[in-house]
Design a protein around this motif. Structure first.
Motif, PDB file in Angstrom:
ATOM      1  N   THR A   1      -2.582   8.858 -12.883  1.00 25.11           N
ATOM      2  CA  THR A   1      -2.460   7.669 -13.735  1.00 25.11           C
ATOM      3  C   THR A   1      -2.953   7.926 -15.157  1.00 25.11           C
ATOM      4  OG1 THR A   1      -3.192   5.387 -14.031  1.00 25.11           O
ATOM      5  CG2 THR A   1      -4.702   6.866 -12.894  1.00 25.11           C
TER       6      THR A   1
ATOM      7  N   THR B   1       0.839  -1.212   0.000  1.00 30.20           N
ATOM      8  CA  THR B   1       0.000   0.000   0.000  1.00 30.20           C
ATOM      9  C   THR B   1       0.865   1.249   0.000  1.00 30.20           C
ATOM     10  OG1 THR B   1      -1.728  -1.177   1.220  1.00 30.20           O
ATOM     11  CG2 THR B   1      -1.789   1.235   1.252  1.00 30.20           C
TER      12      THR B   1
ATOM     13  N   TYR C   1       3.990   5.640  -5.511  1.00 24.20           N
ATOM     14  CA  TYR C   1       3.950   5.672  -6.980  1.00 24.20           C
ATOM     15  C   TYR C   1       2.972   6.733  -7.466  1.00 24.20           C
ATOM     16  CZ  TYR C   1       2.446   4.198 -11.644  1.00 24.20           C
ATOM     17  OH  TYR C   1       2.085   4.178 -12.956  1.00 24.20           O
TER      18      TYR C   1
ATOM     19  N   PHE D   1       2.389   1.707  -3.421  1.00 28.11           N
ATOM     20  CA  PHE D   1       1.407   2.181  -4.392  1.00 28.11           C
ATOM     21  C   PHE D   1       1.130   3.671  -4.200  1.00 28.11           C
ATOM     22  CE2 PHE D   1      -3.143   2.638  -5.693  1.00 28.11           C
ATOM     23  CZ  PHE D   1      -2.946   2.431  -7.051  1.00 28.11           C
TER      24      PHE D   1
END
Length: 527
Positions: free
Chosen positions: A47, A19, A25, A22
């Motif tokens: 994204t 988590t 990121y 992520f």
């Protein structure tokens, strides 16, 4: 030692580690190169999946336009993607010798033959390759070449008008006009490329499923191009291509196969051109087709132009030539039908031009290229249709050179993907007037010379700069000839005047549910 200490922690706390990774990121995407200062849809900062799904929704042109109207001249479409809505950005992003190159969006659209990509002028990202290729074939697409192509276009126009009469005007049958116009555009490409129509108009059917294939291929390329790595997992999978090269699997694009078959039919003729060059024909009434000119380029530039390059050029004509021209033609007719005042005004210009001799009163009602260039309201209608419904519905992506560059007063770091969308540029009130969402051809006639120059410089339907659509002049030839010829020959009406058409942004914004009926028009009655 450290590994043995860390491993138990990872085993015990892997959900937290995953988590945290992520989240890290996503945050790195958001603050990537400082692009977080540019507004846009909130998900776009985190994204590329956001723009993938938005493009998959087939109305991305309206999303981009709405975001620019909400947030201004620069909008973030992805973690590393910026859309510019200021027309001044065109000269920087697409100008000559600026150091920008095409992004990986374009190779997604490369055709494949025997497991190898076919790099076209449009799809290559190699600027040196593009420059060499363009030098070889540039003459074939020059405005001066239109004279030699007009007989080839006339051939298809004549058949198209007669088939419209036989299939629809005489029978009263409804016509899927967008599809019918795409049949016309595809057959024109056949005539221009191989001196042979492909048979769409005569048969009134999708020959070899080529139109359906193109539609499906573009529907794939639009969203997949937002995340090009997906193409390497799907259509351009290296293992899949290797198996094709080894002959273990066979998969050839239908368009490529068709081009190979048409070229093979004239192999002996092309071998002579390749060896000795084009010989001046005693009678050039039929025109010199593109296959001959591409092969002449092979004779002139044997160090670069190979059989593969000639094939690629032919395939590109089918890929790019039918879809975009059909979209432009559909737009012109649709906007005229939705604006009866403009339709009537254009018909008055056409009829008066026949009476005063500007247009020759031919038996089938056709209009020549030179005659069409003397019709100011026709030109205004076509330009206004280009403005309101340009074919391309996504930004034309370019990569900022490594050193970075200033665009419209904003420094953009190297490696950032930037671009402009014609749907945004064409609706700039300061350029085109306060009524930018209205179809009003008169704006092109009322504008003073300075304003008209600004308007034309902002038009982006064919791209801009060194990578401007090389087939632009051919598309213009088709549009400026067919529209007046068709209107002289037929009265057109919408099957359901109360309904709006639907659009499908498969990177080119094609039209759906554009159904019409035709009535024969007394061609000579106005003389």
């Amino acid at each position: 030692m450290l590994f043995h200490e860390v491993l138990p922690l990872l085993r015990n706390y892997w959900p937290i580690v995953l988590t945290a990774g992520f989240i890290a990121y996503l945050l790195s995407n958001k603050y990537h190169k400082g692009l977080n200062r540019y507004p846009g849809h909130w998900l776009a900062a985190y994204t590329d999946w956001w723009r993938f799904f938005d493009v998959l929704g087939r109305r991305h042109e309206w999303t981009t336009l709405r975001l620019h109207r909400e947030h201004g001249d620069v909008v973030r479409l992805g973690p590393n993607v910026l859309s510019f809505g200021d027309p001044k950005a065109l000269k920087v992003i697409y100008g000559l010798n600026k150091g920008f190159i095409k992004s990986d969006f374009y190779p997604v659209q490369q055709a494949v033959s025997k497991g190898r990509r076919l790099q076209s002028l449009f799809s290559t990202t190699d600027e040196d390759y593009h420059a060499k290729y363009r030098r070889c074939v540039n003459n074939a697409f020059a405005m001066s070449s239109l004279v030699s192509y007009e007989p080839l276009v006339d051939s298809t126009v004549d058949v198209f008008l007669d088939q419209t009469q036989n299939l629809f005007a005489n029978t009263g049958e409804s016509c899927n006009f967008s599809r019918w116009l795409q049949f016309f555009a595809a057959d024109v490409i056949g005539d221009l490329t191989w001196s042979r129509r492909l048979g769409f108009v005569e048969k009134n059917e999708d020959v070899d499923g080529i139109i359906s294939f193109l539609g499906d291929f573009l529907s794939y390329a639009g969203p997949i191009g937002q995340m090009p790595i997906l193409d390497l997992l799907l259509e351009k999978n290296p293992i899949k291509l290797l198996l094709q090269r080894w002959g273990i699997t066979k998969s050839v694009f239908p368009v490529t196969l068709f081009a190979q078959s048409r070229s093979a039919e004239r192999a002996d003729e092309m071998a002579k051109i390749k060896a000795y060059g084009l010989q001046a024909p005693s009678n050039n009434a039929a025109g010199i087709d593109l296959l001959s000119k591409f092969t002449q380029a092979q004779h002139d530039h044997p160090e670069f132009m190979t059989d593969t390059q000639v094939l690629t050029a032919c395939v590109s004509m089918v890929f790019a030539g039918s879809e975009t021209t059909a979209i432009s033609l559909s737009s012109v007719f649709y906007f005229l039908l939705k604006h009866p005042r403009c339709y009537q005004k254009l018909m008055e210009e056409l009829d008066e031009s026949v009476r005063n001799g500007t247009i020759i009163d031919r038996e089938n009602g056709s209009v020549s290229w030179s005659e069409s260039q003397k019709l100011p309201y026709l030109d205004a209608v076509i330009q206004e249709s280009f403005r309101l419904h340009p074919a391309a519905g996504l930004i034309l992506e370019r990569i900022v050179p490594p050193s970075g560059i200033e665009i419209c007063g904003r420094y953009v770091p190297g490696g950032t993907i930037v671009g402009c969308n014609a749907w945004v540029l064409h609706r700039r009130p300061e350029v085109f007037g306060w009524d930018v969402d209205v179809f009003r051809p008169e704006r092109w006639i009322e504008a003073n010379p300075g304003k008209l120059k600004e308007m034309k410089a902002t038009m982006f339907q064919f791209g801009a700069g060194a990578r401007t659509c090389i087939g632009k002049n051919i598309s213009l030839l088709e549009v400026y000839k067919l529209v007046p010829s068709f209107l002289r020959r037929f009265e057109i009406e919408l099957e359901r005047p109360d309904r709006e058409w639907k659009t499908h942004n498969a990177w080119f914004v094609r039209q759906l549910e554009f159904n019409t009926k035709f009535k024969p028009r007394p061609v000579h009655a106005t003389v």
